[in-house]
Design a protein around this motif. Structure first.
Motif, short mmCIF file in Angstrom:
data_model
loop_
_atom_site.label_atom_id
_atom_site.label_comp_id
_atom_site.label_asym_id
_atom_site.label_seq_id
_atom_site.Cartn_x
_atom_site.Cartn_y
_atom_site.Cartn_z
N GLN A 7 46.79 27.17 28.91
CA GLN A 7 45.83 26.25 29.15
C GLN A 7 46.52 25.23 30.12
N PHE A 10 46.57 28.24 34.42
CA PHE A 10 45.74 29.16 35.34
C PHE A 10 45.30 28.38 36.64
N ALA A 11 44.98 29.23 37.54
CA ALA A 11 44.58 28.74 38.60
C ALA A 11 42.97 28.18 38.60
N GLU A 12 43.00 27.19 39.18
CA GLU A 12 41.43 26.46 39.00
C GLU A 12 40.50 27.53 39.43
N ARG A 13 40.60 28.51 40.23
CA ARG A 13 39.55 29.84 40.53
C ARG A 13 39.48 30.88 39.69
N ALA A 14 40.59 30.79 38.80
CA ALA A 14 40.43 31.75 37.84
C ALA A 14 39.38 32.01 36.78
N PRO A 15 38.37 32.76 36.76
CA PRO A 15 37.49 32.81 35.68
C PRO A 15 38.17 33.63 34.46
N ILE A 16 37.32 33.59 33.49
CA ILE A 16 37.43 34.38 32.31
C ILE A 16 36.79 35.70 32.41
N THR A 17 37.39 36.81 32.37
CA THR A 17 36.70 38.15 32.46
C THR A 17 37.27 38.86 31.10
N ARG A 19 35.81 42.35 29.23
CA ARG A 19 35.35 43.60 29.34
C ARG A 19 35.78 44.54 28.43
N ASN A 22 33.70 50.47 27.54
CA ASN A 22 32.40 50.86 28.12
C ASN A 22 31.65 51.42 26.99
N LEU A 132 33.44 34.94 43.08
CA LEU A 132 35.00 34.62 42.75
C LEU A 132 35.56 33.71 43.87
N TRP A 133 35.16 34.19 45.09
CA TRP A 133 35.90 33.86 46.21
C TRP A 133 35.21 32.63 46.62
#
Lengths: 396, 396
Positions: A7, A10-17, A19, A22, A132-133
């Motif tokens: 914590q 991470f970069a401010e723009r980095a969301p949690i993905t 996945r 399938n 994201l961008w």
């Protein structure tokens, strides 16, 4: 074991993905997979063997960043012939699926707050990348003939009036994902005119164009423009297999040299060799075979919908591609019911997953590419039964 | 033809990248290619054929984002066995070469102005990516045993004192690119201790580790840590072929779920199937064969340097990998002479291409992986002749 705390790193723009694996319902109409029985497996292995014998030693080199030249030549030939585009191999960059091409352009052209225009329903992965961008994703109203030119003009004016920069219009004019329509020739011309009048480039995503099993081709928007305002992407994932991850970007040099900065190394040379050798010998035969299979599945889905949904819903009749668009009466909550339907055995994606504004909760995309025709029939019958017993037909 | 003007439509962060065709000098010591004669071409085709027969229908699905599970299992087994790491397949994401893994982490962890630490010489592609996302790339002083721990400590303190956040240390501890040394066990421990004392994660890039043809393995930094502070990346590009573009990232869940957002779709399933099947049966035999070839080439380069450069330069004696590091007397301008040498027939990359600060103009990386041993000998003789006739040995 004390867990290191990331914590704050991470970069401010980095969301949690997140996945997971399938998951597939018993009847999977959710994800747009092609037909597994017409995958050219033997042909690909033979092609790879031939190609490696001829030039496999070059695998020791890192591939040039634009990708294997003979495959770019093959793509250029195909685009000149099938899409009436005035291109050469030098205009083309091979990418890891058309998804990478789209992502490269999003990154090259979007500053936070910029507007990217899409059709009013758009593939969720593309929308996710745009956001994201930092893009504002704005959907443009469509009808069964494609994007409505007046709506496009108004949307651009409104965004510019609000002080936002519109960076490009992203469109899938042929077998639009998820709506399934193909934009008419007139609409293509008018879209281009509107964009020309505002200086807004178009990114034309033609990744489904080869999957036509009925009706006549409509020429590419790119072919109508000779100024470089129309960028173009396509894919081999739909005519060979998604797992091969091979697509391409066609763009003027000044765009390519920006987009290349966001490319994750060269594309897989191993796959490029096999695909080039295979397509050079078998492309149209293979496409014909695949499309015959898809047509039978679409017919099975249309027949089953007529039988089991009757006048309780409407749906599109696509002339190609992998899916159709189901519309239930307003107020029906297919979005809320999606997980329950999955757990009862039938998977679909509701319209709201594709809408920048979260519209279309009473709509769904149904993909017919992967199951057999019989399974498509059985699955639609099962979906109707699930809707029946859960009161969905009563508008719940 | 009026050319559409994209100026003003590009993202502020988007640099121009012009990459032409890869050029090769007659004697190419510039780029780190492996040996073309030990590429397992026949073995890969056979493996692909077997694997496609078994499960090729799954190519119709888009691959799971973490990548083909059996190949992740194989990587996990290998890392437990060869690198003493406590990992399972679930800790691993397959990537398009180790380059993609590194890029994903850079994007997930870098805000503009953040500091990323590297060895004092670092692969230029990595440095370029770091800067693309706004990082200050700061090199840490090294000697022949690896990063100097005191220098690492001082560098971190100085950056923090200047108010900058140090996001991670990127290191290639084994057969460092371009320097060629392998960090000793003690240095690894001390690097980890210094980073632990500052709360700075390490990204350990072990992409050359399998290319050891002499000496004893040194265990991974990752194996010394059980807190998740050490992230790890490796590659199959070096033991199969660069053109297959297959690498992997090992990271705790909270890092993986950030990094995944910056991944360009799944990796090539076609290549993953072939590689898994091939490596499961032939990995160590193939690595042995490859390393015997590399050792002969390194020996040829060392012998030729001794013969033709004698006491006019010094050079490293790597126990593995694809290159060695040449140091000429201070003041010699190998950087300025690089293009001329290329045009006279011998390619190399000068040290300054690898230095965040532009140091090392009198140094160069010489790769011996791709040419035959005879060509290596001839090429070093030719390089000495070129230096001689251009006055480079006189310090020009």
């Amino acid at each position: 074991m004390s867990e290191f705390n990331y914590q704050g790193l991470f970069a401010e723009r980095a969301p949690i993905t997140t996945r997971g694996a399938n998951r597939h319902a018993k009847y999977d109409f959710a994800v747009a997979y092609p037909d597994p029985d017409t995958l050219p497996l033997t042909g690909l292995v033979e092609a790879l063997s031939t190609a490696l014998e001829r030039e496999g030693r070059d695998l020791a080199y890192y591939p040039v960043s634009a990708g294997y030249p003979p495959l770019r030549e093959l793509v250029a030939d195909k685009l000149r012939r099938d899409r009436q585009m005035d291109v050469t191999a030098d205009d083309i960059i091979l990418t890891s699926g058309s998804g990478e091409a789209i992502n490269m352009l999003i990154q090259a052209m979007t500053d936070p707050g910029d507007v990217l225009l899409t059709e009013e329903y758009v593939y969720l992965g593309t929308m996710r990348q745009m956001r994201l961008w930092g893009a504002n994703v704005v959907g443009v109203k469509c009808d069964d003939d494609g994007i409505i030119p007046e709506a496009l003009d108004e949307t651009i004016r409104a965004q510019e009036a609000a002080g936002r920069r519109v960076k490009f219009l992203y469109t899938i004019p042929t077998f639009q994902n998820p709506l399934g329509w193909t934009a008419t020739l007139e609409r293509r011309q008018r879209m281009l005119e509107v964009c020309q009048s505002h200086g807004v480039p178009i990114l034309e995503d033609d990744c489904y164009v080869d999957l036509r099993f009925e009706g006549e081709d409509v020429t590419s928007i790119s072919s109508m423009d000779d100024s470089g305002q129309v960028l173009y992407t396509g894919s081999m994932s739909k005519i060979i297999a998604p797992g091969v991850r091979m697509g391409y970007l066609v763009a003027p040099e000044m765009v390519r040299e920006r987009a290349l900065s966001f490319k994750s190394g060269g594309v897989n040379q191993f796959a490029a060799l096999a695909i080039e050798e295979y397509l050079r010998n078998h492309m149209y035969d293979h496409i014909d075979e695949e499309n015959q299979a898809l047509r039978a599945k679409r017919d099975a889905m249309l027949a089953a919908l007529g039988e089991h949904f009757g006048n309780r819903a409407t749906w599109s009749k696509p002339e190609g591609g992998l899916y159709l668009w189901l519309t239930m009466p307003e107020g029906t909550d297919l979005a809320g019911f999606q997980d329950q339907s999955f757990s009862e055995g039938v998977g679909y994606y509701s319209g709201s997953m594709f809408s920048p504004e979260g519209n279309g909760r009473h709509m769904a995309r149904l993909c017919f590419g992967h199951p057999t025709a019989q399974t498509v029939s059985d699955g639609i019958a099962e979906l109707a039964a699930i809707f029946e017993r859960n009161g969905i037909f009563q508008g719940k």
